[in-house]
Design a protein around this motif. Sequence first.
Motif, PDB file in Angstrom:
ATOM      1  N   LEU A  99       1.138   4.277  -2.680  1.00 17.97           N
ATOM      2  CA  LEU A  99       0.944   5.692  -2.357  1.00 17.97           C
ATOM      3  C   LEU A  99       2.084   6.539  -2.908  1.00 17.97           C
ATOM      4  O   LEU A  99       1.870   7.621  -3.463  1.00 17.97           O
ATOM      5  N   ILE A 100       3.310   6.026  -2.743  1.00 17.58           N
ATOM      6  CA  ILE A 100       4.478   6.781  -3.220  1.00 17.58           C
ATOM      7  C   ILE A 100       4.450   6.875  -4.746  1.00 17.58           C
ATOM      8  O   ILE A 100       4.689   7.946  -5.320  1.00 17.58           O
ATOM      9  N   LEU A 113       9.732  10.870   5.299  1.00 13.20           N
ATOM     10  CA  LEU A 113       9.183   9.693   4.615  1.00 13.20           C
ATOM     11  C   LEU A 113       9.744   8.406   5.200  1.00 13.20           C
ATOM     12  O   LEU A 113       9.024   7.424   5.399  1.00 13.20           O
ATOM     13  N   LEU A 114      11.050   8.425   5.490  1.00 13.17           N
ATOM     14  CA  LEU A 114      11.689   7.198   5.980  1.00 13.17           C
ATOM     15  C   LEU A 114      11.203   6.799   7.368  1.00 13.17           C
ATOM     16  O   LEU A 114      11.414   5.671   7.801  1.00 13.17           O
ATOM     17  N   ALA A 115      10.564   7.752   8.049  1.00  8.59           N
ATOM     18  CA  ALA A 115       9.982   7.404   9.350  1.00  8.59           C
ATOM     19  C   ALA A 115       8.689   6.607   9.166  1.00  8.59           C
ATOM     20  O   ALA A 115       8.150   6.070  10.129  1.00  8.59           O
ATOM     21  N   SER A 116       8.196   6.563   7.926  1.00  7.24           N
ATOM     22  CA  SER A 116       6.958   5.812   7.663  1.00  7.24           C
ATOM     23  C   SER A 116       7.180   4.617   6.758  1.00  7.24           C
ATOM     24  O   SER A 116       6.405   3.676   6.783  1.00  7.24           O
ATOM     25  N   VAL A 117       8.184   4.684   5.899  1.00 10.30           N
ATOM     26  CA  VAL A 117       8.390   3.594   4.935  1.00 10.30           C
ATOM     27  C   VAL A 117       9.843   3.149   4.935  1.00 10.30           C
ATOM     28  O   VAL A 117      10.737   3.902   5.289  1.00 10.30           O
ATOM     29  N   ARG A 173       0.836  -1.202   0.000  1.00 13.19           N
ATOM     30  CA  ARG A 173       0.000   0.000   0.000  1.00 13.19           C
ATOM     31  C   ARG A 173       0.874   1.257   0.000  1.00 13.19           C
ATOM     32  O   ARG A 173       0.582   2.239  -0.684  1.00 13.19           O
ATOM     33  N   LYS A 174       1.973   1.182   0.755  1.00 11.21           N
ATOM     34  CA  LYS A 174       2.852   2.351   0.845  1.00 11.21           C
ATOM     35  C   LYS A 174       3.561   2.597  -0.484  1.00 11.21           C
ATOM     36  O   LYS A 174       3.705   3.745  -0.914  1.00 11.21           O
ATOM     37  N   ARG A 227       1.850   9.376  -5.848  1.00  8.77           N
ATOM     38  CA  ARG A 227       2.306  10.758  -5.657  1.00  8.77           C
ATOM     39  C   ARG A 227       3.255  11.176  -6.776  1.00  8.77           C
ATOM     40  O   ARG A 227       3.139  12.260  -7.341  1.00  8.77           O
TER      41      ARG A 227
END
Lengths: 444, 309
Positions: free
Chosen positions: A6-7, A215-219, A2-3, A10
């Motif tokens: 999303l990326i 971003l890296l804190a989420s993916v 999913r991530k 975008r």
Amino acid sequence: MRKIQLIAQRELKERISSRSFLLTALLGPLFVLGLVYALFSLGGSEKQHWNVLIMDKTEIMENKIAPKQDPRFTFHFINEFVEYDQFATLEQFKDYDLAVLINEKIISNKQVIVSYRELPSESIQRRLIYHVERRFEEIMVKQFTDLEVSKFREIKQSMNFSFKNTSDPKNEINHKAAWVGYVFGIGILLFVFLFGMTILRGVAHEKSNRVVEVLLASVHPRQLLTGKVIGVGVTALVQFVLWGLIIGVGLYLFRQTFFPDLLDPTLLVEQMSQDVAQQALDKFALTARNYNDFVDLVYRDIHFTNMLLFFVLFFLGAYFFYGSFFAMIGSAMGSESDGQQYIIPISIVLVLSILSGYYVIYHPQTSLAEILGYLPFTSPVVMMIELSRGFSEGDVWKIYFSLFLIFLAGFILFRLAGRIYKNGILQFGHRLKFRLIIRWLKIS
Amino acid sequence: MLQLEGIYKSYYRQKVLEDVSFDVPSGQIIGLLGPNGAGKTTLIRIINQIIEPDKGYLSLNGKRMTSEHLKNIGYLPEERGLYKTMTVENHALFLGQLRGLPKNDVQKQLDYWLEKFEIQGWRKKRIEELSKGMAQKVQFICTVLHDPDLLILDEPFSGFDPINVDLIRAELNAFRVAGKTIILSTHNMKSVEEICDRAVLIDKGKKIMEGAIHDIRSENKEGVFSITFTGNMIAFATALWAGYEIISKEVHNDTTFTVYLKMRGENEFNDLLTTLLPAVKIISAQEVLPSMEDVFMKKINAGKEVEHA
């Protein structure tokens, strides 16, 4: 997953809504169409007059051809059969452009072979066929029926004409087709470079404005890179589709509006087959000046379905392969301008790939050409050339094997790029050195 | 809430973190302090799972941390950026969804925060149209959008004017009241004193101090007292004889002063007051605790001295 989606979404939205994308998507194909229009309009290098040698050993044609004279042809008759190589090389035949072989059993087998020094355009071929067929209609009617020529025309069987290059009767050397593939191959590399640079700039920009840390804190870094590469790749595909649609519609409109008679020789022949033949000949003499090899190339020689399918497949392979390089450099850069020096080697490799295609056009059967077809650096260009030339049934595996290799290499390189991306993306302010890249590669 | 146990991290044989362990209790604001290059950012990146420790582990609410826990964490890095061409709304949607929040929930949360900060008009603005301070606010909103239980803020006040510093500070207090946990990395020691419950001091990759702010300051006190009085300065000085040492004084007007002093020998605070009461009129008298900045400087300098020795 999913991530990554999303990326990628975008990236796609950002690229597609950018002015440069729209400009490239509109101006690029319009430029191509303008070029095509210019080449159509300027007319070609085609010969205005053709000397035709009819080799009629049994004199079935009685040294006669069409009742009315055609300004494009002068027919000569010879009552013997001349081999291809003799026709190609002997001094006495050098003034003849085309040789028409009338075999002894032509009445039953309907086979006519035409050998040429320079390939006549589709319209010239049609005209020649028209003249020979009309002559045989007369012969058939006279010898075998009591019908009128016009009645016989309704029930007759057409003759089969095959055109062969006098110096390559087996059609082994097909440079024109090869050039088509070459243009497609260069297209792949240009798009790969264009969108590879998009990846590099995107990664370097995210790094320099530090949004990457958020971003890296989420993916995971690999998800981020994958999403970016997919997003930019889909952008490229959208660009292709737009180019394909605009150019396709443009070519269709050319055919329907600007050059309808020029591009439909069958229409002319139909016209000629009626009693207005002379009138048509006069008209045709004017328009035929514009008819050239390029028209044949665009409307006859390019097998768009096959070429576009493999264009997309090889683009994807080359995109993953070269795109991984660009991503590596982007993530390893210490500042936004730092990696420019590393773009030069990639550009050189791309130029060498283009040159390798040129080599393969003129040296198709060499072992080097074979190797270049499998090397991921050069295979997109080389294989598009080979594809446009056509594979024999037993050799089709080569293109799939080449595709497999480029995707495999792209996958491996993408994994390595992911490692450098992970280790380099949060390093700032350094000077990018090769040693550093090797060090990042070693850290898993 | 969060436990760090024996965290080690090296880059190319250079130790960046060495055996760092501490607990972050729920509902508290923890100041993560240290000089530049101490290893704070590396530690924060480890907590955020941006990088992995070489050794050691982290647990959240008693469970070993996995990527699943990331949705419970909000992270505002020091060097923060936004996509300049995106609108505030699209940016929030993108980051919120990356944190695992459904689109509708992001919209609701965004409405809430835009209204709270009275910036509803910004929703459709592109980031490049915003000033630095405005962009900082958007970044803060994006950090808290998914209502995380643990907030990690690296220099959250930098770039804000005093009014917005107060605004953010108030929000952090509200988070604490709501039971959220906040790790605050900052060089602004005044902020630490004002809003942090606890602090962890890191230097050269090692934890050198940890505790409640008041305890840290108390443990590092040096027996300094401040006396504010009205009267004659000479009478004040005369009353104090050999048992006290005046460190400094502040003159408020001709008759009002604040004097900082240390006691010598066996003297205690009561003895001081007994000595002074006949001589001047005392307005206030208290023991002075060192500021966090003083403690910070003292600890860091002590480390340097040990190194030189």
